[in-house]
Enzyme design. Structure first.
Site, PDB file in Angstrom:
ATOM      1  CG  ASP A 160     -66.494  19.539  15.967  1.00  0.00           C
ATOM      2  OD1 ASP A 160     -66.829  18.391  15.584  1.00  0.00           O
ATOM      3  OD2 ASP A 160     -67.324  20.375  16.383  1.00  0.00           O
ATOM      4  CG  ASP A 196     -68.039  13.614  21.828  1.00  0.00           C
ATOM      5  OD1 ASP A 196     -68.289  13.485  20.620  1.00  0.00           O
ATOM      6  OD2 ASP A 196     -68.631  14.431  22.564  1.00  0.00           O
ATOM      7  CD  GLU A 230     -71.654  16.239  17.140  1.00  0.00           C
ATOM      8  OE1 GLU A 230     -72.690  15.729  17.588  1.00  0.00           O
ATOM      9  OE2 GLU A 230     -70.728  16.649  17.874  1.00  0.00           O
ATOM     10  CD  GLU A 231     -68.956  17.920  20.419  1.00  0.00           C
ATOM     11  OE1 GLU A 231     -70.053  18.251  20.900  1.00  0.00           O
ATOM     12  OE2 GLU A 231     -68.443  16.814  20.628  1.00  0.00           O
ATOM     13  CG  ASP A 261     -72.855  10.274  13.395  1.00  0.00           C
ATOM     14  OD1 ASP A 261     -71.639  10.208  13.646  1.00  0.00           O
ATOM     15  OD2 ASP A 261     -73.454  11.365  13.265  1.00  0.00           O
ATOM     16  CG  HIS A 505     -69.564  17.192  25.923  1.00  0.00           C
ATOM     17  ND1 HIS A 505     -70.573  17.977  25.421  1.00  0.00           N
ATOM     18  CD2 HIS A 505     -69.118  16.456  24.881  1.00  0.00           C
ATOM     19  CE1 HIS A 505     -70.735  17.715  24.135  1.00  0.00           C
ATOM     20  NE2 HIS A 505     -69.871  16.788  23.783  1.00  0.00           N
TER      21      HIS A 505
END
Ligand SMILES: CCCCCCCC/C=C\CCCCCCCC(=O)NCC(=O)O
Length: 667
Positions: A160, A196, A230-231, A261, A505
């Site tokens: 995601d 990301d 995850e977000e 990760d 982001h």
């Protein structure tokens, strides 16, 4: 009296002081001694600082894993690199956006899963790869190794992405940009998820597809977990993967050795004076807290505003929180080792400072504070992320609401953080909505093989960079896996300058085609390097107490067994111990020590069940009576399944004596 006094002064003045002096000789001598002592101490200090700087040693010692000098990377032609990049472009076009815990783009996620299966057909069809959907959208793969003696590891990434934010600020469409040549002449894959974290999802898949196509079944089993939320904290994805994985591990008699990760990256130019890129491995992760701030006031006509509105009160509180930051924890967390590891690669002036943190930690802390990026490694951060109030331009609202997101430094604690929040926003209601604590710090000492595997893999693709351990300042899915292993590393080999860090982001997220090809190589190298461990020793570490070994040997003695090995104290050494001692012991001796406990029950002639090789008890539990009642169909994670011991390796070749021994009957 006056005359006498002045003559005394004159007498004294000739020895030390020039001009008028009113001290006695004794006082002057004392002053001289003090001054010279101070000068001597200062000179000694300066010398110590210089010597320390001049003799700084590299703290990371690279361990030979075997693959290091192997020049055979995944072969890739220009065309293949382009095709891989195009697959990442295609992956980015799926709008797998997590808006909130209850607002996920599930349709896009389904399509993304189908896309992965379509573009990586071979791995999805492979005999040694098993795919398990988790909670419909997340994905767990098990890649079966040929050697069952090694505990598996887990590679994680998430599918995601966060929303693009202000679309108009993007230079290119965040979901449909393709590959763009920028003014620096480099080709970039643009879009939300480029760093990301779709580069990691695709990078892992590319590496595995390559291995499958080239029939390179790994020796060591490993798992891949791709979360779909995850977000927004990973409770639907990683948390569920973790539950299934725990069960799979148990069923297979495995323990997770380590996990890797997303997280930190290769960072350059972040600290003036350190002129090499740093391979920054996140060995710990900050905690998290979400705090609601609510201010109240009178709701009145805007023509007669109150002395203080709810908005004014809240704004004041929020501004105070930004002005009075949470305290620096410099020196109390992994950030100190980030700098210690980086120090040998600094200019001499900076070496003097970083090499002498006992003296300069205050100075360094102040320097870190100058940038919000570097400051984030030394304190709990405070980010005001939401601010809401008002419904109409001529109504003063009664309520104002804001949200603050803290990332908590490992040496800080939530109570202290909230206390300072309440002090800063003393007229605002401060309510904790959600939190989790900072992670443990995973070991990064030089004898920790998983750390070596990760760093070696990174060094193979970024040979000029220098590894440093450090704090992951944001959060990852690793929180959900913390009960599976204590060796958790957070890193992808993306190369970032400080200005690139803002792309996480942010606006214009991108990865260069060149770096993306390194990402793929990195995961491939990691899969290769993780296998080399097998040449040294199994990573499964059986803790055997000396008295248990003795007890065990007594049983063997009673059963006519003669040990071919003189030193029987360390029959099964932890890997690190084996490596420490490998210089002193002859190879055969060490090998024998490693194998002895594994070999004893391998072919027990009078095995009551004849089925024990599917599940063996921990060595410390093998007591006399147990030989009569060897458990059947039970798996123990700290014992090595015997049927798959890698006998093909030289390490496990037995001497004639050992051969005899391993064929003995145990009564
Ligand atoms: C001496 C070296 C100092 C290095 C300082 C590095 C500062 C790094 C700053 C930002 C890191 C951004 C990491 C982004 C990770 C993305 C993962 C994510 O988004 N997770 C969700 C979340 O945390 O909300």
């Amino acid at each position: 009296m006056m005359r006498k006094h002045s003559s005394h002064i004159e007498a004294g003045s000739s020895s030390c002081c020039s001009g008028t002096c009113y001290c006695s000789k004794k006082v002057k001598v004392t002053i001289c001694v003090v001054i010279w002592t101070v000068i001597a101490v200062i000179v000694a200090l300066i010398l110590a600082v210089i010597i320390k700087a001049a003799t700084l040693q590299e703290l990371f010692e690279r361990m030979e894993l075997g693959a290091r000098d192997d020049p055979v990377f995944m072969s890739a032609t220009e065309q293949e690199i382009l095709e891989r990049s195009q697959r990442l472009v295609d992956a980015i076009s799926y709008r797998t956006i997590s808006f909130s815990g209850t607002n996920l783009s599930l349709e896009a996620m389904t399509d993304f899963g189908t896309f992965l299966e379509r573009v990586f057909p071979n791995l999805h069809d492979s005999d040694f790869v098993t795919f398990t959907p988790i909670n419909t959208y997340s994905r767990l793969y098990r890649i079966e190794g040929t050697e069952k003696t090694l505990n598996p590891y887990l590679l994680c990434a998430h599918m995601d992405v966060v929303p693009e934010g202000d679309f108009d600020l993007w230079t290119h469409d965040p979901f449909d940009a393709g590959i763009v040549t920028e003014s620096d002449g480099q080709d970039y894959i643009f879009g939300r998820g480029a760093i990301d974290d779709k580069h990691a999802v695709l990078g892992i898949m590319e590496a595995l597809e390559y291995k499958v196509v080239n029939k390179e079944q790994p020796k060591r089993t490993f798992y891949i977990g791709f979360g779909h939320d995850e977000e927004v904290s990973g409770y639907l994805g990683a948390a569920e993967i973790s539950i299934t994985l725990e069960k799979m591990l148990k069923d297979n008699g495995e323990e997770l050795d380590f996990l890797l990760d997303e997280g930190m990256f290769v960072v350059a130019d972040i600290i003036p004076g350190i002129n090499v890129p740093l391979i920054y491995i996140g060995v710990a992760e900050k905690g998290w807290a979400v705090v609601d701030l609510d201010a109240e006031g009178d709701q009145v006509h805007s023509s007669t505003p109150p002395l203080e509105s709810s908005i004014g009160i809240l704004a004041h509180g929020v501004a105070n929180m930004e002005d009075n930051k949470q305290p620096s924890m410099f020196g109390k967390g992994p950030e100190i080792d980030t700098l210690r590891y980086a120090a040998p690669h600094a200019t001499f002036l900076l070496k003097m400072i970083l090499g002498n943190l006992w003296l300069f930690s205050g100075l360094v802390s102040s320097a870190l504070e100058l940038s919000s990026q570097t400051d984030s490694i030394q304190r709990t951060t405070t980010a005001v992320t939401i601010f809401n109030a008002g419904v109409k331009e001529n109504v003063v609202p009664s309520q104002a609401h804001a949200v603050v997101n803290h990332r908590i430094h490992p040496s800080d604690n939530l109570e202290d953080v909230l206390e300072l929040d309440r002090e800063n926003a003393d007229r605002v209601k401060v309510t904790l909505r959600d939190s989790f604590p900072p992670s443990e710090v995973s070991s990064y000492s030089n004898d920790v093989i998983p750390f070596q595997i990760v760093v070696n893999s990174a060094l193979e693709v970024f040979p000029d960079a220098k590894p440093v351990p450090g704090l992951m300042v944001a959060n990852t899915d690793t929180f959900h896996y913390k009960n599976l292993t204590d060796k958790i590393y957070r890193f992808t080999p993306v190369y970032n300058l400080p200005e690139d860090i803002a792309r996480f982001h942010g606006i214009d997220e991108r990865i260069s085609v060149d770096i993306y090809s390194k990402v793929v190589q990195f995961y491939y190298r990691l899969m290769v390097n993780a296998d080399f461990d097998v040449k040294i020793a199994p990573t499964a570490q059986v803790e055997v107490k000396p008295e248990e070994v003795e007890e065990f040997l007594e049983i063997l003695e009673e059963s006519d067994y003669e040990s071919p090995i003189n030193n029987t104290d360390s029959n099964l050494l932890p890997l690190t111990k084996v490596m420490e001692e490998s210089d002193e012991n002859s190879a055969n001796e060490t090998d024998s020590h490693l194998m002895i406990l594994q070999d004893i029950p391998e072919e027990p002639n009078e095995n009551p069940s004849n089925e024990t090789d599917s599940g063996l008890p921990p060595s410390q539990d093998i007591l006399e009576e147990d030989f009569d009642a060897m458990p059947v169909n039970e798996t123990y994670s700290d014992m090595l399944p015997l049927e798959s011991a890698p006998k093909d390796l030289d390490l496990y070749d037995l001497t004639p004596e050992e051969e005899t021994f391993s064929n003995r009957t145990i009564d």
